[in-house]
Motif scaffolding. Structure first.
Motif, mmCIF file in Angstrom:
data_model
loop_
_atom_site.group_PDB
_atom_site.id
_atom_site.type_symbol
_atom_site.label_atom_id
_atom_site.label_comp_id
_atom_site.label_asym_id
_atom_site.label_seq_id
_atom_site.Cartn_x
_atom_site.Cartn_y
_atom_site.Cartn_z
ATOM 1 N N TRP A 21 -33.216 3.664 -9.103
ATOM 2 C CA TRP A 21 -34.119 4.342 -8.386
ATOM 3 C C TRP A 21 -33.670 5.064 -7.079
ATOM 4 O O TRP A 21 -33.901 6.115 -7.132
ATOM 5 N N HIS A 71 -30.493 6.153 -6.719
ATOM 6 C CA HIS A 71 -29.800 7.369 -7.076
ATOM 7 C C HIS A 71 -30.406 8.603 -7.281
ATOM 8 O O HIS A 71 -30.352 9.651 -6.955
ATOM 9 N N GLU A 72 -31.747 8.284 -8.239
ATOM 10 C CA GLU A 72 -32.502 9.498 -8.804
ATOM 11 C C GLU A 72 -33.163 10.132 -7.491
ATOM 12 O O GLU A 72 -33.302 11.236 -7.159
ATOM 13 N N GLU A 73 -33.815 9.181 -6.487
ATOM 14 C CA GLU A 73 -34.552 9.750 -5.487
ATOM 15 C C GLU A 73 -33.494 10.617 -4.459
ATOM 16 O O GLU A 73 -34.208 11.396 -4.105
ATOM 17 N N GLU A 82 -30.855 12.171 -5.515
ATOM 18 C CA GLU A 82 -30.295 13.159 -6.130
ATOM 19 C C GLU A 82 -31.362 14.228 -6.054
ATOM 20 O O GLU A 82 -31.184 15.557 -6.224
ATOM 21 N N GLU A 83 -32.595 14.001 -6.163
ATOM 22 C CA GLU A 83 -33.815 14.955 -6.238
ATOM 23 C C GLU A 83 -34.425 15.349 -5.006
ATOM 24 O O GLU A 83 -35.374 15.907 -4.945
ATOM 25 N N PHE A 84 -33.892 14.592 -3.818
ATOM 26 C CA PHE A 84 -34.679 14.935 -2.420
ATOM 27 C C PHE A 84 -34.422 16.304 -2.286
ATOM 28 O O PHE A 84 -33.329 16.906 -2.179
ATOM 29 N N ARG A 85 -35.555 16.716 -1.412
ATOM 30 C CA ARG A 85 -35.636 18.240 -1.166
ATOM 31 C C ARG A 85 -35.624 18.189 0.448
ATOM 32 O O ARG A 85 -36.479 17.858 1.075
ATOM 33 N N ARG A 93 -29.003 20.180 -0.260
ATOM 34 C CA ARG A 93 -29.496 18.692 -1.111
ATOM 35 C C ARG A 93 -28.565 17.653 -0.756
ATOM 36 O O ARG A 93 -27.394 17.858 -0.044
ATOM 37 N N ALA A 132 -27.155 15.708 -2.827
ATOM 38 C CA ALA A 132 -26.534 15.309 -4.017
ATOM 39 C C ALA A 132 -25.055 15.917 -3.724
ATOM 40 O O ALA A 132 -24.816 17.080 -3.181
ATOM 41 N N PRO A 133 -23.988 15.726 -4.807
ATOM 42 C CA PRO A 133 -24.447 14.425 -5.888
ATOM 43 C C PRO A 133 -23.735 13.139 -5.096
ATOM 44 O O PRO A 133 -23.071 13.129 -4.000
#
Length: 718
Positions: A43, A45-47, A49-52, A70, A72-73
């Motif tokens: 959870w 990791h995905e949040e 990576e997708e954080f704006r 971003r 990420a990564p």
């Protein structure tokens, strides 16, 4: 995740040399976690990576450098590692190429030496302030609190400050931490704390962004709603008809769920069918997972919490305490919210109290008596509040009786026997009144039987053997009445098992070994009946193993060595099975394993195998030294040293035997309420050391309360 704790090699070079971080930081962060926490890691990791990142913050210069577009990564080895001959070098390279290290902190992570190595390696290559902690379970710095070491969630390297050259110092570190638990920051706020730490901005800037985003979303929804009103009004009749049909279907489905969690559960529980009960809870949760939580009524949310509690009970019964605790806490968050919304609704308090109890009981099973007592006191407070709101409801009066019983058990485990007996005696009168008023109520009858059991134990432990025997015989009489009207009820058999074990123990103390052996054999027969009904029930497995330990003890006292040995082997095998399920349960890991070693050592000694007896006693001694409670540790060490002394004496080494007896007496706790059996053990030790006057004085006190166990006379004469 290709779990780091399972890597065959260490992080090469991390312990022996300082390396400069790569000039090219390929990753924004390295995510370090235990395989037990992989769901949360996925959870997070995905949040991340997708954080704006808010546009107005991009490029802003902070202590962490310019704010990136971003986050990420994020390095997570399952996704990033290529097939290589040296995984250790890849991990170290990823640590060197990461701007931040994020550590998911839990007791499992704190015990992982690989996570500790990752933190140490990162701190050598970077600064302390680039390590971010995210707490998901346990407590920070609990290792500094005696008795709570197992709750520590920070790995050692995270708690250690490293200097500018990347060297560990004696100064403790104060890591930047977000608390992802519901009772802490929660997942969303915890995520924002981590993001703010990585960007070097204040948390309020991101929180403000979140609020603005919600406002814009509400504005867009409002505008869309107004624009669609005309179209929606044209479909109003059809929509209302469909809504009514859906509402009827939901009402019917939730009525079925209510039946499954209520009446059906009450019918299934006495049968001991964990598989069916598990299915009931699973089906209920599956139904609610498909529903929009924001649309659920208060009753629907309450039923969802009951399903979570049921699933927690099933996980607990199967020995999966970690999963049980997660389910109880999730259920407790929901019931706590229900109490906040309507604190004067007794049913809300009742539902919440069940989860408070279960979380406390997990702590009790793990040996955390102070935490258990805190939970049980809160349970008592909730019961008092229920009664204040609904004084004529017997169900709530029973909750207060349960609460008093729970607190009494903690007092008993703290060896405050007279205080515990007072607590149980206080609960006996109200439960007898309930039984007299409602003679057909099975719950009240069961609680009366349980209260008699606890009171009998405390009478036994405080030396009132005749009263203890009377309570146990009354208890067995009530159980026989219940069984005649409800054959096949596993709860009755489970209580009977405990009652027969205790009666056997009492009869042995009164010198009636034949009667004790008869009761012990009947207890073993109940064990066989229960385990055939539901082999996976850990409560029954634990009770069954202890019943067989008791039987073996009496067989050995009767000099029936051949009969005792297979019983010991069976009980030890069950103990190993339980420990393999969950090592966090203190009763399985230490108490039961110590009984196994004690009986094996005594059996070997009686069989003339002094060398084997010596080795087993030494194993018991090593295990006894790991017990955190100082009183119990002292008693267990004394028992192991006495067995060791007997084995050494049997082998002809009298001088070494005397040393073991002296160490046993030195380990004996001072100023405690001794049980008669413990007083007898001390009298035997004093006799072994030739201190006859002191031994005789204790023997006289035991005789005055009717204690006549044959081993006291036999062992004092050796």
């Amino acid at each position: 995740m290709a779990e780091l704790a399972q890597l065959a090699r260490t992080i090469r070079g991390a312990a022996s040399r300082v390396r400069r971080p790569s000039a090219h930081l390929r990753y924004m962060a390295f995510l370090s976690y235990s395989h037990k926490d992989s769901d949360t890691a996925t959870w997070l990791h995905e949040e991340l990576e997708e954080f704006r990142v808010p546009q107005r913050l991009v490029g802003k210069l902070t202590e962490q450098g310019p704010v990136p577009r971003r986050l990420a990564p994020i390095f997570r080895d399952r996704h990033e590692l290529a097939a290589a001959s040296d995984l250790g070098e890849e991990i170290e390279a990823a640590l060197g190429g990461s701007r931040f290290l994020i550590v998911l902190c839990s007791p499992a992570a704190a015990k992982s030496r690989w996570i500790d190595k990752e933190i140490a390696c990162f701190k050598r290559l970077h600064r302390d302030d680039r390590v971010l902690a995210a707490i998901i379970e346990g407590e920070p710095f609990a290792s500094n609190i005696p008795g709570r070491e197992d709750e520590e969630c920070f790995p050692p390297a995270l708690r250690t400050h490293f200097d500018r050259l990347g060297r560990p110092t004696s100064q403790p570190a104060e890591p930047i931490a977000a608390d992802l638990r519901e009772e802490g920051d929660g997942r969303r706020m915890g995520l924002l704390k981590l993001a703010a730490g990585m960007m070097g901005v204040g948390l309020d800037e991101l929180v403000q962004r979140e609020a603005q985003r919600r406002h814009r979303r509400l504005y867009a929804i409002t505008a869309a709603s107004v624009a669609g009103m005309l179209f929606a009004s044209g479909l109003a009749y059809t929509a209302i008809e469909a809504r009514d049909e859906a509402r009827d279907q939901r009402r019917e489905a939730e009525g079925l769920i209510g039946f499954m969690l209520g009446d059906l559960r009450e019918k299934l529980e006495p049968l001991g069918r964990l598989d069916v009960l598990d299915s009931v809870g699973g089906r209920a949760l599956a139904y609610y997972e498909k529903q929009d939580k924001s649309d659920l009524s208060d009753e629907s949310l309450a039923q969802r919490s009951r399903a979570l509690t049921l699933m927690g009970e099933m996980a607990f019964t199967r020995g999966d305490l970690d999963r049980a605790l997660r389910l109880y806490r999730e259920a407790m968050a929901s019931t706590g919210e229900a109490v906040r919304r309507d604190p004067d609704k007794p049913q809300n308090l009742f539902d919440h109290a069940q989860n408070v109890f279960w979380t406390g009981y997990v702590d009790y099973q793990r040996g955390s008596l102070d935490k258990a007592a805190t939970a049980f006191q809160e349970y008592r407070r909730l019961a008092d509040r229920m009664i204040a709101l609904a004084p004529n409801e017997p169900r709530y009066q029973l909750e207060r009786i349960y609460a008093d019983t729970n607190l009494g058990t903690v007092l008993a485990d703290q060896r405050k026997y007279r205080a515990a007996a007072a607590a149980f005696q206080a609960s006996l009168e109200p439960v007898e009144a309930l039984v007299a008023k409602h003679p057909d109520n099975r719950d009240y009858q069961t609680q009366l039987v349980d209260t008699l059991a606890w009171l009998a134990d405390e009478r036994e432990f405080s030396g009132q053997l005749d009263e203890a025997l009377a309570h146990r015989r009354r208890q067995l009489g009530l159980l026989a009445q219940q069984w005649r009207s409800d054959e096949g009820n596993t709860t009755i058999k489970r209580i009977e098992l405990t009652a027969r074990r205790a009666l056997a123990r009492l009869l042995a103390q009164r010198g009636d070994l034949a009667g004790a052996l008869d009761q012990s054999r009947q207890a073993s027969a109940v064990v066989d009946w229960l385990t055939k009904t539901e082999p996976a029930n850990t409560e029954w497995l634990q009770a069954g193993a202890n019943a067989n330990f008791d039987r073996a003890d009496i067989e050995l006292a009767s000099n029936r060595i051949a009969e005792a040995q297979p019983v010991i082997e069976s009980a030890c095998a069950t103990t190993s099975q339980l420990v393999a399920m969950d090592r966090s349960v203190a009763r399985w890991r230490t108490d039961m394993q110590l009984r196994c070693l004690d009986l094996k050592s005594r059996s070997a000694l009686l069989s003339g195998q002094s060398a084997d007896a010596t080795g087993l006693a030494q194993q018991a001694l090593a295990l006894a030294r790991t017990i955190p409670n100082p009183v119990e540790r002292g008693l267990r060490i004394a028992s192991a040293e006495r067995n060791l002394g007997d084995a050494l004496a049997s082998g002809g080494n009298r001088e070494a035997a005397r040393g073991a007896y002296e160490r046993a007496l030195a380990a004996w706790p001072r100023n405690i309420e001794e049980q008669p059996r413990e007083m007898a053990s001390r009298a035997i030790l004093l006799a072994r050391l030739g201190r006859r006057d002191e031994s005789n004085e204790l023997a006289g006190r035991l005789a005055s309360i009717g204690y006549r166990h044959p081993s006291l006379r036999h062992d004092r004469q050796q």
